[in-house]
Scaffold this active site. Structure first.
Site, PDB file in Angstrom:
ATOM      1  N   LYS A 159       0.836  -1.197   0.000  1.00 50.53           N
ATOM      2  CA  LYS A 159       0.000   0.000   0.000  1.00 50.53           C
ATOM      3  C   LYS A 159       0.876   1.254   0.000  1.00 50.53           C
ATOM      4  O   LYS A 159       1.805   1.365   0.795  1.00 50.53           O
ATOM      5  CB  LYS A 159      -0.919  -0.006   1.227  1.00 50.53           C
ATOM      6  CG  LYS A 159      -1.851  -1.208   1.263  1.00 50.53           C
ATOM      7  CD  LYS A 159      -2.679  -1.247   2.525  1.00 50.53           C
ATOM      8  CE  LYS A 159      -1.825  -1.448   3.764  1.00 50.53           C
ATOM      9  NZ  LYS A 159      -2.626  -1.714   4.980  1.00 50.53           N
ATOM     10  N   THR A 191      -9.089   9.351   7.634  1.00 52.77           N
ATOM     11  CA  THR A 191      -8.398   8.188   7.055  1.00 52.77           C
ATOM     12  C   THR A 191      -8.222   7.052   8.056  1.00 52.77           C
ATOM     13  O   THR A 191      -7.478   6.116   7.800  1.00 52.77           O
ATOM     14  CB  THR A 191      -7.009   8.611   6.547  1.00 52.77           C
ATOM     15  OG1 THR A 191      -6.252   9.184   7.640  1.00 52.77           O
ATOM     16  CG2 THR A 191      -7.115   9.630   5.418  1.00 52.77           C
ATOM     17  N   GLY A 193      -8.568   3.742   9.780  1.00 49.70           N
ATOM     18  CA  GLY A 193      -9.075   2.431   9.397  1.00 49.70           C
ATOM     19  C   GLY A 193      -8.972   2.111   7.918  1.00 49.70           C
ATOM     20  O   GLY A 193      -9.591   1.161   7.444  1.00 49.70           O
ATOM     21  N   THR A 194      -8.172   2.858   7.173  1.00 49.97           N
ATOM     22  CA  THR A 194      -8.065   2.581   5.730  1.00 49.97           C
ATOM     23  C   THR A 194      -7.483   1.193   5.471  1.00 49.97           C
ATOM     24  O   THR A 194      -7.983   0.458   4.618  1.00 49.97           O
ATOM     25  CB  THR A 194      -7.195   3.647   5.034  1.00 49.97           C
ATOM     26  OG1 THR A 194      -5.977   3.810   5.760  1.00 49.97           O
ATOM     27  CG2 THR A 194      -7.920   4.971   4.943  1.00 49.97           C
ATOM     28  N   GLY A 195      -6.420   0.832   6.190  1.00 44.45           N
ATOM     29  CA  GLY A 195      -5.808  -0.475   5.970  1.00 44.45           C
ATOM     30  C   GLY A 195      -6.721  -1.611   6.364  1.00 44.45           C
ATOM     31  O   GLY A 195      -6.828  -2.623   5.646  1.00 44.45           O
ATOM     32  N   CYS A 196      -7.407  -1.467   7.491  1.00 40.57           N
ATOM     33  CA  CYS A 196      -8.365  -2.489   7.928  1.00 40.57           C
ATOM     34  C   CYS A 196      -9.479  -2.646   6.898  1.00 40.57           C
ATOM     35  O   CYS A 196      -9.871  -3.769   6.541  1.00 40.57           O
ATOM     36  CB  CYS A 196      -8.972  -2.095   9.273  1.00 40.57           C
ATOM     37  SG  CYS A 196      -7.794  -1.825  10.597  1.00 40.57           S
TER      38      CYS A 196
END
Length: 254
Positions: A159, A191, A193-196
């Site tokens: 990412k 932004t 929690g974007t990865g989750c």
């Protein structure tokens, strides 16, 4: 018709923007039933993490047995795992299931607070990553994994949100599947929690039967919509618009 089931093995975010809460919202937005196994409990809001408690490996293992013995789980994702013992418990429970597994190697919260004990990194690399269908680190996480001895050729979605520039580029490197996904950087503080959310959306799409490349592409589109439709909550890094993204048509067809 049975409903696809996805399982999130991750930490709890009391603010609801990341972790188990973001995963379950994302599963629901994709028409997938979400089960959960808690690993870490945080006192957390958009400003940061005020307290962290990692659950015992025995309790995590009991939760995993409870879910896997009763539900037709079609795909699994992991998030914050906390300790070496928890990672070993998760790996032992999943080893041999042959379920698609998305590993989001969460080390830090958005605020920079640690969610993985330093000595757990080696266990993550040797016990859990070999089971992964896809690993979804950001650039700092990938650097830490490589420095700790992770193999270069893991099935990877790298990412690019931490890289500078007006375009965010994610790179898929998974066997014969090699491509990049680019999107304009959205100028927003919301932004959290974007990865989750991205890893949960990939998991949901796999649970629905999509092939990995299609699951990644669909999840990328869903995340962009969730960023655009953030509800504007909190004084810090605000949560995403999981439900609004679904309403905008950025999920799998039902």
């Amino acid at each position: 018709m049975s409903v696809p089931v996805a399982l999130s093995v991750a930490g709890s975010d009391s603010g609801g923007g990341a972790g188990i809460q973001a995963d379950l919202k994302t599963f629901e937005a994709h028409g997938v039933y979400g089960a959960s196994v808690l690993t870490v409990i945080t006192a957390q809001n958009t400003r940061g993490v005020q307290a962290v408690h990692t659950l015992s490996p025995a309790l995590v293992a009991a939760q995993l047995r409870s879910v896997l013995d009763d539900f037709p789980v079609a795909a699994v994702k992991t998030g914050a795992l906390g300790s070496p013992g928890v990672i070993r418990a998760v790996a032992q429970a999943l080893r041999g299931t042959r379920l698609p597994l998305i590993v989001d190697p969460v080390m830090l919260a958005k605020s920079g607070d640690a969610l993985l004990e330093p000595e757990a990194l080696d266990v993550l690399i040797h016990d859990l990553l070999p089971l992964a269908t896809l690993v979804t680190p950001n650039v700092p996480e990938w650097a830490a994994l490589r420095a700790a001895g992770a193999p270069e050729h893991l099935p990877l979605l790298l990412k690019g949100g931490h890289a500078p520039g007006d375009t965010v580029t994610d790179e898929l490197r998974a066997g014969s599947h090699q491509f990049t996904l680019a999107a304009p950087r959205q100028k927003t503080r919301h932004t959290h929690g974007t990865g989750c959310t991205l890893s949960a959306a990939i998991t949901a799409n796999l649970a629905r039967g999509r092939a990995l490349p299609d699951a990644v592409r669909a999840a990328h589109g869903y995340l962009q919509a969730a960023l655009r439709h953030a509800p504007g909550l909190g004084a810090g890094h605000g949560p995403l618009g999981h439900r609004a993204a679904a309403a905008a048509g950025q999920t799998a067809e039902r």
